[in-house]
Design an enzyme around this catalytic site. Structure first.
Site, PDB file in Angstrom:
ATOM      1  N   HIS B 254       5.100   0.255  51.650  1.00  0.00           N
ATOM      2  CA  HIS B 254       5.658  -1.067  51.949  1.00  0.00           C
ATOM      3  C   HIS B 254       5.885  -1.855  50.650  1.00  0.00           C
ATOM      4  O   HIS B 254       6.984  -2.355  50.393  1.00  0.00           O
ATOM      5  CB  HIS B 254       4.696  -1.828  52.871  1.00  0.00           C
ATOM      6  N   GLU B 255       4.849  -1.946  49.821  1.00  0.00           N
ATOM      7  CA  GLU B 255       4.972  -2.733  48.591  1.00  0.00           C
ATOM      8  C   GLU B 255       5.960  -2.082  47.623  1.00  0.00           C
ATOM      9  O   GLU B 255       6.676  -2.784  46.904  1.00  0.00           O
ATOM     10  CB  GLU B 255       3.597  -2.918  47.930  1.00  0.00           C
ATOM     11  N   HIS B 258       9.349  -3.366  48.371  1.00  0.00           N
ATOM     12  CA  HIS B 258       9.580  -4.679  47.741  1.00  0.00           C
ATOM     13  C   HIS B 258       9.866  -4.508  46.245  1.00  0.00           C
ATOM     14  O   HIS B 258      10.791  -5.110  45.700  1.00  0.00           O
ATOM     15  CB  HIS B 258       8.326  -5.565  47.887  1.00  0.00           C
ATOM     16  N   GLU B 284      12.052  -8.425  52.824  1.00  0.00           N
ATOM     17  CA  GLU B 284      11.229  -7.731  53.828  1.00  0.00           C
ATOM     18  C   GLU B 284      11.958  -6.507  54.379  1.00  0.00           C
ATOM     19  O   GLU B 284      11.324  -5.496  54.704  1.00  0.00           O
ATOM     20  CB  GLU B 284      10.860  -8.709  54.951  1.00  0.00           C
TER      21      GLU B 284
END
Lengths: 488, 488
Positions: B254-255, B258, B284
């Site tokens: 997830h990170e 980003h 997001e």
């Protein structure tokens, strides 16, 4: 807010901003992805510029001058006087010259790195000449009429005159020469056993915590060159694991000594002279007292050695305390200052001091540096220098503009011997305490006699209060002579 | 220097200084000794204040207004227009109000932490009321005449009107309700095998590197709550190891999503709108496309699973790819948003959106929040809330002043489904590429269609260019329905 409170709040603000650069510098050397170095340089230059501008502002000068005529408490008067002196010194240098200096030294660092890698002194020589010229110019602005090298020394160790430093170092040079001649090389093989880094990290951290580095205010990381940075509210040390497990412990103890000084400054004086270290050589005395007098002594290791053996098992199974103690006190004339043993180390520094003095007075020209360096290495340490990379190009200092910094290393060592003797007189069972794993008595003595004062006393006064006499070379020469004669 | 270059250099300077706070914030959560939090707060407030002052300065406004009438290239015009809009928005809020807001929110954070620990909503209620009032005040200054919650949403996702967000979220709510009712709980025990943190760290880093996080510009650390911070010149992600080894990998992916967005912005636009992310929901979408569409899919793990089993051996010896895939797609209605599964997650967010809307309009009073929250949890997710700590006190957002932030999580997820479908249409063998361990094709597509543009296009325009249509809920609802029906 009254004028004095306003001053304190301005100084605090400057230090809060300045302390940001401590974090950025730490991150740069410890964790920053290397592709970000250009942005980091811009960030640091910006913070440094802003901090400088806030300090040299006209308003600050007006406030200080007004306060210097006001009725103040003794502490307040001291803060005002010391700050005014700093302000006047900072104001002597025009902003363009500050920028020029920054520009030249950041370029010089890159030139130096390449020159060292290629063993090419000639490519570094013109930049070094430029740095010398700029340093002389700034010295003449800050201390008109003073010999420039003397003025440069004041940048690092304000209260000791050149003449005094020169005579102290000459005494050390003469005093230790015969000791070096008779010193003994020891077997150091065991100090390079391949202990895992994770295990080493835990033990190094334990040592730092045992010495008194509070976990709420400090941390230990890894970098190419060990260093300490921070304030009494967040002090960080580093060590390295690529110079043997003993190299790591020794660096940790040295840096912890620096950190304990910072952590021992009074929080309520954060940002003002009463909450700042008095000088670089006193700072160095704090690292050296722990590194050498505690960390290379038998008493400390009587307690710690069994724990070390257990932690590093099975690597040290054939190592005894006696062998270990001899190994960590090996004397072996060598080329690189930062890797030198305790006894030959001062010679490396005295060489640089003598050379810098002649460089600045013009007696030694820049292109003559390699030859002079190599001759001195032969005379003072007895080694032949095979190339400039391992000779006059080895240190980062000059490329960063630091001329006059080196002597603080030996003055600090000298002072550490004097302080240690004084502590032992005041705490007769000091080394028995170490044998019990207790170094808190020494720390308390250092806190009381050195740390808590900040810049309250000039160095000689501080030393006299702590040891009963001004700084001298006797204790240091005697200590080295006795120790290394005993070990020879 | 011409006016435009002057603007760019001013903006760059502001971003250089602003990026310092990224490092300070990262350090705070990752490495800072905890006793330094007060100094850190002062450092960050000072940098934030200076950055703000530099931006809202009169000079900046004059320069922007002058440039808005000048003859400029299309890129230049865009930079000037977007920056002028930011400047005007920032100038609407008087400095005293900015300071008041900072003061209230930093106090609120501490109150919230205690309230959550003690499960005591009453102690948080008055602070929350104060935050709501301040947010409304600022909303009215920034967008006079606009419904305050709509203005607040603009702080996080400028280009989507409240009405549009409300209808999209209502569609999602209705669309997934029946899917949740039929979804299946899977056996997740294997995801909590006790793999050592060092081994986990290596594999998580490998995954991030495989995804395209350049080691020269990024790093992976550990923090209580995973996050991404930085710029295209230094982007840092964190994960955590205390929520099972799968929790760590999922957070890393997830990170990393980003981080890839930040790293994909053009370096030459550092500091200006062309080098900035377009909105939080697009940000997001980048984390969710990797976390869910790649990282919870079979194709990606066909390649990575054997490597994972080897790295985490012997812990996963009884786990098959099929069991693993089911486990990571477990659906289990639960209390905590950040631990929710992919299918029920949007419900947690929609709940907050509906509640915030009514909180700001006054329809729900602050003291009614717990009851409304608990009722909605029952209606939407089917769980009973045992206490406010696991209910309306669980999120940090409101205490930090963030009202209107939550919807970006679901709008981002929605957009990720739409982008993923579009990428698959353009790259028909996309998932075969994943099976070969190759995700570079997807990254390239995202770089081309999203990352490189910065704020060049408003969100709807950007989405339309990338996917052929404006943002909608169809792709998302269809994706969730098909996936979780298949797995049920």
């Amino acid at each position: 807010m009254n004028d004095y409170d306003l001053l304190v709040s301005k100084l605090k603000k400057i230090s809060v901003l300045g302390s940001v650069n401590g974090i950025l510098g730490w991150d740069h050397q410890v964790y920053m992805p290397k592709g970000s170095s250009e942005l980091r340089a811009e960030q640091q230059a910006m913070i440094a510029g802003m901090t400088h501008e806030m300090f040299v502002a006209d308003d600050m000068g007006k406030l200080l001058k007004k306060l210097s005529k006001a009725s103040l408490s003794e502490d307040q008067r001291l803060v005002v006087e010391e700050t005014l002196e700093d302000w006047e010194k900072a104001r002597c240098v025009p902003t363009e010259l500050v920028h020029k200096y920054e520009e030249v030294t950041s370029k010089a660092f890159i030139v130096w790195e390449k020159a060292r890698a290629k063993n090419d002194f000639k490519s570094f020589a013109p930049v070094l000449q430029e740095i010398i010229n700029l340093n002389v110019k700034i010295a003449e602005l800050q201390y008109p009429g003073m010999e420039p090298y003397e003025a440069m020394l004041k940048g690092y160790d304000r209260d000791l005159p050149l003449k005094k430093i020169a005579s102290l170092l000459a005494e050390v040079r003469a005093g230790i020469k015969p000791v070096i001649a008779k010193a003994k090389k020891q077997d150091t093989k065991a100090l390079f056993a391949p202990v895992s880094e994770a295990v080493q990290h835990d033990f190094n951290l334990k040592i730092a915590r045992d010495m008194g580095l509070n976990q709420d205010l400090s941390r230990l990381d890894v970098s190419t060159h060990p260093f300490t940075t921070g304030t009494m509210l967040d002090t960080r040390i580093t060590t390295r694991f690529d110079h043997g497990w003993w190299g790591a412990i020794s660096a940790t103890i040295h840096e912890s000594g620096h950190a304990l000084y910072e952590l021992g400054l009074k929080k309520e004086h954060f940002g003002n002279p009463l909450g700042s270290a008095v000088s670089l050589s006193v700072h160095e005395s704090q690292s050296r007292i722990w590194e050498n007098h505690v960390g290379k002594g038998l008493a400390f290791w009587k307690h710690q050695f069994p724990l070390l053996k257990k932690a590093y098992a099975p690597h040290l199974k054939d190592l005894t305390l006696e062998k270990f103690h001899k190994a960590i006190n090996n004397v072996e004339p060598s080329l690189i200052r930062v890797e030198a043993d305790e006894l030959t180390y001062p010679m490396h520094v005295i060489l640089r001091f003598e050379l810098e003095k002649d460089m600045i007075s013009g007696k030694v020209k820049v292109n003559e540096i390699p030859a002079v360096w190599n001759q001195k290495m032969k005379d003072m340490i007895g080694v032949d220098v095979p190339d400039n990379a391992r000779g006059c190009l080895q240190d980062v200092h000059w490329s960063g503009g630091s001329i006059g910094y080196f002597p603080t290393y030996v003055v600090g060592s000298m002072l550490s011997a004097q302080l240690y003797n004084s502590a032992k007189r005041k705490i007769p069972n000091l080394e028995q305490q170490f044998e019990q794993g207790n170094t808190a008595g020494l720390l308390q003595w250092l806190r009381t006699n050195i740390h808590q004062h900040g810049r309250r006393y000039k160095k000689q006064e501080l030393v006299k209060k702590a040891t009963g006499k001004e700084i001298g070379s006797d204790d240091y020469i005697k200590y080295l002579t006795e120790k290394f004669t005993r070990l020879a």
